[in-house]
Design an enzyme around this catalytic site. Structure first.
Site, mmCIF file in Angstrom:
data_model
loop_
_atom_site.group_PDB
_atom_site.id
_atom_site.type_symbol
_atom_site.label_atom_id
_atom_site.label_comp_id
_atom_site.label_asym_id
_atom_site.label_seq_id
_atom_site.Cartn_x
_atom_site.Cartn_y
_atom_site.Cartn_z
ATOM 1 N N GLY A 5 52.874 48.877 41.469
ATOM 2 C CA GLY A 5 52.675 47.526 40.954
ATOM 3 C C GLY A 5 51.209 47.164 40.961
ATOM 4 O O GLY A 5 50.820 46.016 41.204
ATOM 5 N N ALA A 6 50.357 48.161 40.648
ATOM 6 C CA ALA A 6 48.911 48.002 40.807
ATOM 7 C C ALA A 6 48.211 47.477 39.567
ATOM 8 O O ALA A 6 46.991 47.315 39.580
ATOM 9 C CB ALA A 6 48.295 49.347 41.197
ATOM 10 N N SER A 8 48.622 44.511 38.116
ATOM 11 C CA SER A 8 48.464 43.058 38.067
ATOM 12 C C SER A 8 48.773 42.468 39.444
ATOM 13 O O SER A 8 49.207 43.176 40.360
ATOM 14 C CB SER A 8 49.393 42.436 37.013
ATOM 15 O OG SER A 8 50.752 42.666 37.342
ATOM 16 N N GLY A 9 48.543 41.166 39.588
ATOM 17 C CA GLY A 9 48.943 40.452 40.787
ATOM 18 C C GLY A 9 48.308 40.976 42.064
ATOM 19 O O GLY A 9 47.168 41.441 42.087
ATOM 20 N N ILE A 10 49.074 40.903 43.166
ATOM 21 C CA ILE A 10 48.513 41.295 44.453
ATOM 22 C C ILE A 10 48.300 42.799 44.548
ATOM 23 O O ILE A 10 47.463 43.257 45.318
ATOM 24 C CB ILE A 10 49.365 40.788 45.632
ATOM 25 C CG1 ILE A 10 50.750 41.420 45.637
ATOM 26 C CG2 ILE A 10 49.456 39.274 45.627
ATOM 27 C CD1 ILE A 10 51.543 41.069 46.876
ATOM 28 N N GLY A 11 49.052 43.583 43.757
ATOM 29 C CA GLY A 11 48.824 45.019 43.748
ATOM 30 C C GLY A 11 47.445 45.360 43.245
ATOM 31 O O GLY A 11 46.719 46.163 43.846
ATOM 32 N N TYR A 161 67.280 38.992 43.568
ATOM 33 C CA TYR A 161 65.940 39.115 44.134
ATOM 34 C C TYR A 161 65.997 39.027 45.661
ATOM 35 O O TYR A 161 65.370 39.825 46.371
ATOM 36 C CB TYR A 161 65.026 38.024 43.574
ATOM 37 C CG TYR A 161 63.611 38.147 44.047
ATOM 38 C CD1 TYR A 161 62.790 39.165 43.580
ATOM 39 C CD2 TYR A 161 63.087 37.260 44.986
ATOM 40 C CE1 TYR A 161 61.488 39.305 44.030
ATOM 41 C CE2 TYR A 161 61.784 37.391 45.440
ATOM 42 C CZ TYR A 161 60.989 38.414 44.960
ATOM 43 O OH TYR A 161 59.710 38.561 45.414
#
Length: 273
Positions: A5-6, A8-11, A161
């Site tokens: 998950g790299a 976007s976001g926290i990744g 989720y």
């Protein structure tokens, strides 16, 4: 350091921070365009081009291909950040026959971890254990997880989720029991509510973004991930943390018996037994 998950976001925020500190970062993402942008940002931060791989966690064969390639091309993996996650529709099962949220958020990461396990063991030393860091959430509290059938169809995206976040913590509990003796420290964390593309298809989640002070930046959310990946004091097998401090989960998410049952059913669901 492998980060899923790299793109976007926290990744991505974590990958940039790790690269800036001099770590050799390996990126895994789903969208090729965002992944290309992530490579540029990590290269700018660290001064070298990171290895990158594309895989859609909704397709377990793509996970197998990426995991096999990373294991073949990287002899030692010191940190695996299982960060890939999604809040998605429950209308259609994946091509593998599982609830999509459960597969993307738990089963795919579970499979990916096993594909890289030998490389984590190879990197571990008594002085410097290897680490597995998994992104979870307070949503675990309302999850409807059947630990004997983790891929079963869910009827609500939010219940799915929550179930997947329960599974993330249970996986950490059992990984700590199984692998701490091998020099692999498994932890998980809650990053808070993050301003990113996550949950963009949920009207309630999208509206909540406008509440002052409720959401954090990706950099803020990534802080605990980076701490768990690097700090000597964060070597806490089986820990669930937030803001670099212990965090309380429901007993459903920390039960050793449930963790062991989920582990066995997840092996079967991902074709590993």
């Amino acid at each position: 350091m492998v980060v899923t998950g790299a793109s976007s976001g926290i990744g991505l925020a974590a990958a940039v921070a790790l690269a800036r500190s001099g770590d050799d970062v390996v990126l895994l993402g789903r969208d090729p365009h965002r992944l290309t942008d992530a490579v540029s940002r990590v290269r700018e931060a660290g001064g070298r081009t990171p290895a990158s791989y594309r895989a859609d966690f909704a397709v377990l064969d793509e996970v197998r291909t990426a995991g096999t390639a990373i294991a073949a091309e990287h002899e030692h993996i010191h940190v695996l950040a299982n960060n890939a996650g999604l809040l998605t529709s429950v209308r259609h099962p994946t091509v593998d026959g599982h609830d999509p949220t459960m597969q993307i958020n738990h089963l795919a990461g579970f499979l990916f971890t096993h594909l890289l396990l030998d490389r984590l063991r190879a990197a571990a030393t008594p002085e410097t254990p290897a680490r597995i860091v998994t992104t979870s959430s307070v949503a675990e509290a309302w999850g409807t997880l059947d630990v004997d059938r983790p891929g079963r169809r869910q009827w609500s995206r939010w219940l799915a989720y929550g179930a997947s976040k329960q599974a993330n913590i249970l996986m950490t509990v059992e990984a700590a029991r199984r692998w701490t003796a091998d020099g692999i420290v498994a932890t998980c964390f809650f990053p808070g509510l993050i301003r990113s593309g996550f949950g963009s298809r949920s009207p309630a989640f999208s509206l909540a973004r406008f509440t002052p002070g409720l959401f954090r930046s990706p950099d803020q959310g990534a802080d605990t991930l980076v701490w768990l990946a690097t700090a000597p004091e964060s070597l806490l097998p089986g820990a669930y943390v937030a803001n670099r401090s212990p965090f309380t989960a429901t007993t459903r998410s920390t039960s050793p018996a449930r963790a062991q049952r989920l582990w066995q059913s997840s092996l079967a669901a991902t074709g590993q037994n």
